[in-house]
Design an enzyme around this catalytic site. Structure first.
Site, short mmCIF file in Angstrom:
data_model
loop_
_atom_site.label_atom_id
_atom_site.label_comp_id
_atom_site.label_asym_id
_atom_site.label_seq_id
_atom_site.Cartn_x
_atom_site.Cartn_y
_atom_site.Cartn_z
N SER A 49 9.98 -3.95 3.74
CA SER A 49 11.24 -3.75 3.51
C SER A 49 12.11 -4.23 4.70
CB SER A 49 11.73 -2.35 3.04
OG SER A 49 11.16 -1.33 3.78
N HIS A 50 12.97 -4.96 4.37
CA HIS A 50 14.10 -5.59 5.21
C HIS A 50 13.41 -6.54 6.41
CE1 HIS A 50 16.34 -3.10 3.16
NE2 HIS A 50 15.91 -2.03 3.57
N ASP A 222 11.98 1.80 -4.14
CA ASP A 222 11.33 0.57 -3.41
C ASP A 222 10.04 0.96 -3.01
OD1 ASP A 222 12.03 2.11 -1.21
OD2 ASP A 222 12.86 0.55 0.15
N ASP A 224 8.76 1.38 -0.01
CA ASP A 224 8.12 2.44 0.85
C ASP A 224 8.85 3.69 0.53
OD1 ASP A 224 10.81 1.47 1.66
OD2 ASP A 224 10.46 2.30 3.79
N ASP A 226 11.87 5.00 0.20
CA ASP A 226 13.33 5.74 0.61
C ASP A 226 14.28 5.42 -0.14
OD1 ASP A 226 12.98 2.91 1.50
OD2 ASP A 226 13.81 3.36 3.39
N ARG A 227 14.26 4.35 -0.96
CA ARG A 227 15.52 4.11 -1.78
C ARG A 227 15.30 4.13 -3.18
NH1 ARG A 227 17.52 -1.21 -1.45
NH2 ARG A 227 15.23 -1.93 -0.92
N LYS A 323 16.28 8.07 4.39
CA LYS A 323 16.79 8.35 3.13
C LYS A 323 15.46 8.56 2.09
CE LYS A 323 17.10 3.28 3.06
NZ LYS A 323 17.64 2.82 4.62
ZN ZN Z 1 12.69 0.95 1.99
#
Ligand code: ZN
Length: 414
Positions: A49-50, A222, A224, A226-227, A323
């Site tokens: 992610s990101h 998502d 991993d 966390d979202r 998160k």
């Molecule tokens: Zn994530």
């Protein structure tokens, strides 16, 4: 390959013990919890992610510090400075660990000393923690029903990310969700070629099954974990900003907060002010922070924050320093189970949301992502916007559309 190298580099750099998830799998929130529980000095997270890195731009590395949260800027800046002058690195040769097999491997590294690698179950610790925070019995009663007919039918999509094993253990095994309603719960290295982003675009399959199906509640995570995205019957969409406000208004439905009390709320700057309304009504402190979960972590470590969220589908609390997608789902299910006591119609996602709007008013939120634009016109647009923000005449100015007039209360650039 990366895990093997990291473990060998840890051994060579005098780290005495490494905990690693079986098959290399932990969700990001689980890592945050494990760092805190086992008092680790930090954690290395490999997520897509990101952070486009690696040979195919699908690989990111993140460092979390001893509080379990993303490293502060002072640490990431120091790491960056190190990358500009690195001339050699240490790695232990010939050290192999089978990360598919649970258990402890002990090594003696010549010239350094003892080194230990513990391969842990991906879910065990996280699951027992969730059982401390939430009332699993009441959620299970709602999801399974006394006559075998669920009172609330839910569907979950893990988008082939890391959450598959968490959905199966927490929601299916513990809370009675049928496996057939746990979708894309096999973790795949390439996420099955799709983009594991819990929003209306990339989780379209979940949206469609809610629109067509009998389900009362749906959620996606998502890559991993966390979202999260929360949907109600017929794909009634809960914006992350509203999700935060609803949870803020109903913390008494979650046993954890009855123990800890509610210290404060926070949101990232671009997140709508829906939670601010709840905070004002409850006379609880509310903070606006820059984007990035580490800013919430500061407030949590200072004992000023219990619940926070971001418009980018992140929700969480001070139970960890990240998160937490599963936590948000369990929070919503707790609220639904509680509200159902007044009659099943009170416990639906839509009823909870609409009651919230009629009590507090509604904040509308919108976000536009512009990708692969030409720089020059984009910069022009940004400077026009900045000029508008800087212009003292902007605040108080009125704009009309479709017969309605809106007045600018505040304009700022985060
Ligand atoms: Zn994530």
């Amino acid at each position: 390959e990366a895990l093997a190298k990291i473990i060998s580099m840890c051994a060579a750099n005098k780290i005495s013990k490494v905990l690693v998830g079986q098959h290399g799998i932990f969700s990001t929130p689980a890592v945050s919890y494990l760092i805190r529980k086992y008092k680790a000095d930090g954690g290395i997270l490999l997520t897509a992610s990101h952070n486009p890195g690696g040979p195919d731009a699908d690989f990111g590395i993140k460092f979390n510090s001893a509080n379990g949260g993303p490293a502060p800027e002072s640490v990431t800046e120091a790491i960056y400075q190190e990358t500009t002058r690195i001339s050699k690195y240490s790695i232990t040769q010939g050290l192999t660990v089978d990360i598919d097999k649970l258990g402890t491997s002990k090594f003696y590294i010549a010239g350094i000393g003892d080194f230990e690698v513990v391969v842990m179950d991906s879910v065990d610790d996280y699951l027992s923690y969730m059982k401390e925070l939430f009332d699993f019995k009441s959620i299970r009663a709602m999801l399974t029903g006394s006559d075998g007919k669920p009172k609330c039918d839910i569907i979950i999509n893990a988008l082939c990310g890391v959450m598959g094993c968490y959905v199966k253990r927490v929601l299916c095994q513990e809370l009675g969700l049928p496996e057939s309603q746990a979708i894309k719960c096999v973790t795949l290295p390439d996420f099955g070629g799709e983009h594991p982003d819990p929003n209306l675009t990339y989780a379209a399959e979940l949206v469609e099954s809610l629109k067509a199906g009998p389900y009362d509640f749906g959620a996606a995570f998502d890559g991993d974990g966390d979202r999260n995205m929360i949907l109600g019957k017929k794909a009634f969409f809960i914006s992350p900003c509203d999700s935060l406000a609803v949870i803020a208004d109903n913390l008494e439905c979650i046993p954890y907060f009855n123990k800890t009390g509610v210290k404060g709320y926070a949101r990232s700057m671009p997140t709508s002010g829906a939670v601010d309304r709840v905070a004002a009504a409850k006379k609880i402190e509310c903070f606006e922070v820059p984007t990035g979960w580490k800013f919430f972590g500061n407030l949590m470590d200072a004992g000023r924050l219990s619940l926070c969220g971001e418009e980018s589908f992140g929700t969480g609390s001070d139970h960890i320093r990240e998160k937490d997608g599963m936590w948000a789902v369990l929070a919503w299910l707790s609220i639904m189970a509680n509200k159902r006591q007044a009659g099943p119609e009170h416990g639906s996602v839509e009823a909870i949301m609409k009651r919230h709007w009629s009590k507090y008013g509604r904040n509308f939120f919108t976000r536009y992502d512009y990708e692969n634009c030409e720089s020059a016109p984009a910069e022009k647009m940004m400077s026009n916007l900045q000029a508008m923000i800087d212009d003292p005449a902007t605040v108080g100015k009125e704009f009309s559309n479709s017969g309605k007039t809106y007045k600018v209360a505040k304009a700022d650039n985060f």
